[in-house]
Design an enzyme around this catalytic site. Structure first.
Site, PDB file in Angstrom:
ATOM      1  CG  HIS A   1      -1.879  -1.171   1.208  1.00 50.30           C
ATOM      2  ND1 HIS A   1      -1.496  -2.455   1.524  1.00 50.30           N
ATOM      3  CD2 HIS A   1      -3.192  -1.231   0.905  1.00 50.30           C
ATOM      4  CE1 HIS A   1      -2.539  -3.267   1.418  1.00 50.30           C
ATOM      5  NE2 HIS A   1      -3.576  -2.562   1.046  1.00 50.30           N
TER       6      HIS A   1
ATOM      7  CG  HIS B   1      -5.817   2.088  -0.665  1.00 54.07           C
ATOM      8  ND1 HIS B   1      -5.756   2.303   0.687  1.00 54.07           N
ATOM      9  CD2 HIS B   1      -6.157   0.785  -0.827  1.00 54.07           C
ATOM     10  CE1 HIS B   1      -6.051   1.176   1.311  1.00 54.07           C
ATOM     11  NE2 HIS B   1      -6.296   0.238   0.430  1.00 54.07           N
TER      12      HIS B   1
ATOM     13  CD  GLU C   1     -22.431  -6.539  23.170  1.00 54.22           C
ATOM     14  OE1 GLU C   1     -22.340  -5.747  22.205  1.00 54.22           O
ATOM     15  OE2 GLU C   1     -23.425  -6.574  23.929  1.00 54.22           O
TER      16      GLU C   1
ATOM     17  CG  HIS D   1     -31.972 -12.414  24.140  1.00 53.03           C
ATOM     18  ND1 HIS D   1     -32.418 -11.620  23.099  1.00 53.03           N
ATOM     19  CD2 HIS D   1     -31.585 -11.566  25.135  1.00 53.03           C
ATOM     20  CE1 HIS D   1     -32.314 -10.346  23.467  1.00 53.03           C
ATOM     21  NE2 HIS D   1     -31.811 -10.293  24.681  1.00 53.03           N
TER      22      HIS D   1
HETATM   23  C1  LIG Z   1     -12.273  -4.371   8.714  1.00 53.36           C
HETATM   24  C2  LIG Z   1     -11.620  -4.119   7.410  1.00 53.36           C
HETATM   25  N1  LIG Z   1     -12.393  -3.939   6.316  1.00 53.36           N
HETATM   26  C3  LIG Z   1     -11.817  -3.750   5.114  1.00 53.36           C
HETATM   27  C4  LIG Z   1     -10.469  -3.748   4.967  1.00 53.36           C
HETATM   28  C5  LIG Z   1      -9.815  -3.613   3.604  1.00 53.36           C
HETATM   29  N2  LIG Z   1      -9.171  -2.300   3.521  1.00 53.36           N
HETATM   30  C6  LIG Z   1      -7.875  -2.125   3.707  1.00 53.36           C
HETATM   31  S1  LIG Z   1      -7.447  -0.507   3.677  1.00 53.36           S
HETATM   32  C7  LIG Z   1      -9.040  -0.039   3.346  1.00 53.36           C
HETATM   33  C8  LIG Z   1      -9.499   1.375   3.206  1.00 53.36           C
HETATM   34  C9  LIG Z   1      -8.541   2.263   3.549  1.00 53.36           C
HETATM   35  O1  LIG Z   1      -8.926   3.593   3.658  1.00 53.36           O
HETATM   36  P1  LIG Z   1      -8.145   4.353   4.753  1.00 53.36           P
HETATM   37  O2  LIG Z   1      -8.350   3.674   6.029  1.00 53.36           O
HETATM   38  O3  LIG Z   1      -8.505   5.774   4.669  1.00 53.36           O
HETATM   39  O4  LIG Z   1      -6.621   4.135   4.343  1.00 53.36           O
HETATM   40  P2  LIG Z   1      -5.844   4.904   3.176  1.00 53.36           P
HETATM   41  O5  LIG Z   1      -6.458   4.512   1.875  1.00 53.36           O
HETATM   42  O6  LIG Z   1      -6.005   6.343   3.451  1.00 53.36           O
HETATM   43  O7  LIG Z   1      -4.467   4.418   3.297  1.00 53.36           O
HETATM   44  C10 LIG Z   1      -9.858  -1.125   3.275  1.00 53.36           C
HETATM   45  C11 LIG Z   1     -11.294  -1.055   3.001  1.00 53.36           C
HETATM   46  C12 LIG Z   1      -9.701  -3.933   6.133  1.00 53.36           C
HETATM   47  N3  LIG Z   1      -8.378  -3.964   6.113  1.00 53.36           N
HETATM   48  N4  LIG Z   1     -10.305  -4.096   7.323  1.00 53.36           N
END
Ligand SMILES: Cc1ncc(C[n+]2csc(CCOP(=O)(O)OP(=O)(O)O)c2C)c(N)n1
Ligand SMILES: [Mg+2]
Length: 660
Positions: A32, A266, A411, A472
């Site tokens: 990334h 990204h 939770e 439940h």
């Molecule tokens: C719970 C979860 N859902 C989806 C993802 C897949 N995922 C990785 S990064 C990202 C989005 C990232 O956006 P941001 O947090 O703003 O990071 P940036 O692109 O700015 O680096 C997603 C959806 C993940 N890692 N964890």
């Protein structure tokens, strides 16, 4: 390209960290780049000017913690840790995301020096960090009368847009505000971009209002490329005396690349040409993994000036502790988290019966009262789960020595915070109804990956909840939990087995466990055995001659099986009853033992009020599993049992039919 003005040494280091991160990603052909380029100044500011660590002793106990909640920024984390002087080599960076490397795709606890937690699922890091900050407050308060400020670390987090979108972060941050966790500092990489594009497509909240309303201090950094501005903001955050701080740092995703500011940068590596262009812009030789020794020395010297021999100083300072405090600290610092419960104080009830959750509560109380490193709480179900412990106080902003944690109806945060507590050496427990264990699964999964010794106490564990109805009444939850690798699931049948289960759970050196408990009054059986729980399953009631069948069961249903066996015996049908409070433990016994308990030639019938498929590891005939494959119904428990043909008469009839 000629730069307009000479770059500062700080910017040179930041750019070297940027290029190194990009080289790792290019080399791995995955990773990334966006966050690495955008957030490099944030990590640099933190490590250069603030974080107290000992790179020679990455696990130095009073270190400031850093949680890379945006785990997809792993390349940035590893290259910063390398630059900071942790035992990570350039070769390690070259094997980013490769098999057996210490630089896996997302940060993994225990694999890389300087990595304080496994992250990757967004929201988990920031939520767990709240637990780490709570542990600091608790331990600070615990040791304070023995040695002031023995434990006084800061907890820093790098959180991305996605981290703050996840609901669990909101749950946990609310608790952080409520508990006045002023030593929790979140560095928010506010680039306004996530994977699918602009954050504004899905979010229009006012960050300042949102965090102010939950008692947080909010600081904004307008230019996230300006390291000094970030460092000053962290300095300011450290002066806050009550509230946790979030520093909203306006960054540009993929800064300096031709795709900066877009979601295209990204999560896909830059092309070769893009990398060359970037390096030209950064004024770094276009040779992969270029590191400038003078920059490395500069960064490491700065860290050493501040953090010189911190671990040695800490070790010297604990010599003056009295024996009791020393023992507690040793436990916290030790990897072996076992506690021998041999002198457990447990008072039998007057009658030969007790509510399973009441038995559990008594056992838990005796543990929590005795051991300073065992604490925990409930997601607003202290009373029905019987997990409130009298006499040990409540954890509040005015009493950090308190051991009952009021999580509220949160939770997921409870489970994440439990991870944070455990990461700081504590043995936490967390309690709710079994049906709501689903809300905790993402954090339980990480606890299992990190081998954290957490005890999940799940009561109201079957349709016998009764009137509250299907929502439940857990059906599939038992199965879900049994399916999670590295989670041990105990479903004890009565007082004897509940005590046995607790002994086994606390005897474990590491790894989480779940104990599933009925809400109801259960008879104390004269055939169950505390000491047999260790094997996971054993013969509870036998019939010597001409056995017709073996009934296998767990939890509340075991006593039904005993009753049925007695009735069938009076009809001349010999039945053995095997109790299996822990299927995996039982299956891990040697074959001889398993064959002795469950001889191949005798028909076996499983009775459990769940849809757990794990029983098919023990018996192979689908028709011989009497279970429940539908959601529950709302009615008094006896009527629910009848509805599902789980009352004694119906069960007996089914069993006789199978035996026939
Ligand atoms: C719970 C979860 N859902 C989806 C993802 C897949 N995922 C990785 S990064 C990202 C989005 C990232 O956006 P941001 O947090 O703003 O990071 P940036 O692109 O700015 O680096 C997603 C959806 C993940 N890692 N964890
Ligand atoms: Mg973003």
């Amino acid at each position: 390209m000629l730069l307009e003005r000479e770059k500062t040494i700080d910017n040179k280091i930041i750019d070297n960290i940027r290029s190194l991160s990009i080289d790792m990603i290019t080399n791995a052909k995955s990773g990334h780049p966006g966050i690495c380029l955008g957030a490099a100044p944030i990590l640099y500011a933190l490590y250069k000017d603030h974080i107290n660590i000992d790179t020679n002793y990455p696990n130095y106990f009073n270190r400031d913690r850093f949680i890379m909640s945006a785990g997809h920024g792993s390349a940035l984390l590893y290259s910063t840790l390398f630059f900071a002087g942790f035992p990570i080599t350039l070769d390690d960076l070259k094997s980013f995301r490769q098999l057996d490397s210490i630089t896996p795709g997302h940060p993994e606890y225990g694999k890389t020096p300087g990595v304080d937690m496994t992250t990757g699922p967004l929201g988990e890091g920031i939520s767990t960090a709240v637990g780490i900050a709570m542990a600091e407050r608790y331990l600070n308060a615990y040791f304070n009368d023995k040695k002031k400020d023995l434990i006084n670390y800061y907890t820093y987090v790098l959180a991305s847009d996605g981290d703050l979108m996840e609901g669990s972060s909101y749950e946990a941050c609310t608790l952080a505000g409520n508990f006045n966790l002023n030593k929790l500092i979140v560095l928010y990489d506010m680039n306004g971009i996530c994977l699918d594009g602009e954050v504004s497509k899905s979010t229009n909240e006012n960050l300042t209002l949102r965090f102010s309303s939950i008692n947080w201090n909010v600081i904004t950094v307008e230019n996230g490329d300006n390291y000094e501005e970030i460092s000053k903001a962290i300095e300011e955050a450290k002066t806050e005396t009550t509230k946790p701080t979030i520093i909203a740092i306006k960054t540009v995703i993929g800064k300096n690349s031709n795709k900066e500011g877009t979601s295209d940068v990204h999560g896909s590596p830059l092309t070769e040409e893009e990398v060359s262009e970037l390096k030209e812009k950064l004024d770094i030789r276009d040779v992969p993994f270029t590191v400038f020794q003078n920059l490395l020395d500069e960064f490491r010297n700065k860290i050493n000036e501040r953090c010189f021999k911190l671990n040695d100083k800490f070790i010297n300072s604990i010599e003056s502790l009295d024996d009791e405090a020393r023992e507690v600290l040793d436990y916290l610092m030790n990897e072996d988290k076992s506690i021998d419960l041999k002198n457990l104080a447990y008072q039998l009830p007057d009658k030969m019966e007790e509510k399973a959750r009441v038995t559990s509560g008594k056992v838990l109380s005796s543990i929590v009262t005795k051991y300073p490193y065992v604490l925990g709480g409930s997601a607003d179900l202290f009373k029905p789960t019987c997990t409130y412990v009298d006499g040990v106080g409540d954890f509040t902003k005015d009493n950090y020595t308190g051991k009952n944690i009021f999580y509220g109806v949160r939770e997921h945060a409870m489970a994440a915070i439990s991870n944070g507590l455990a990461l700081c050496g504590i043995r936490p427990y967390a309690a709710t109804f079994l049906a709501f264990s689903n809300f905790m699964l993402p954090s339980i999964r990480l606890a299992c990956m990190m081998n954290l010794p957490i005890t999940y106490i799940f009561t109201h564990d079957s349709i016998s909840v009764g009137e509250d109805g299907p929502t439940h009444q857990p059906i599939e939850q038992i199965s879900q939990l049994r399916d999670i690798p590295n989670l041990e699931v105990f479903r004890p049948a009565d007082v004897n087995e509940i005590i046995g289960a607790y002994k086994e759970i606390y005897n474990k050196k590491e790894n989480p466990s779940a104990i599933l408990l009925s809400r109801n009054t259960l008879p104390i059986l004269n055939c169950t055995k505390t000491n047999e729980v260790v094997k996971g399953g054993y013969i509870a009631r036998d019939f010597q001659t001409d056995k017709k069948a073996i009934l296998i069961s767990s939890g509340e249903e075991l006593s039904k099986c005993i009753d049925i066996a007695t009735k069938l015996q009076s009809k001349g049908i010999g039945i053995r009853v095997v109790s299996v409070p822990n299927i995996d433990r039982f299956l891990s016994q040697d074959k001889e033992y398993i064959d002795e308990v469950l001889p191949v030639e005798i028909k076996k019938i499983v009775i459990e009020a769940s849809n757990s498929k794990d029983w098919y590891k023990i018996i192979y005939n689908l028709n011989n599993v009497i279970n429940i494959n539908d959601y529950g119904v709302s009615a008094p428990k006896e009527d629910v049992y009848k509805h599902f043909e789980f009352d004694i008469d119906s069960l007996q009839a089914k069993i006789e039919e199978i035996i026939k």
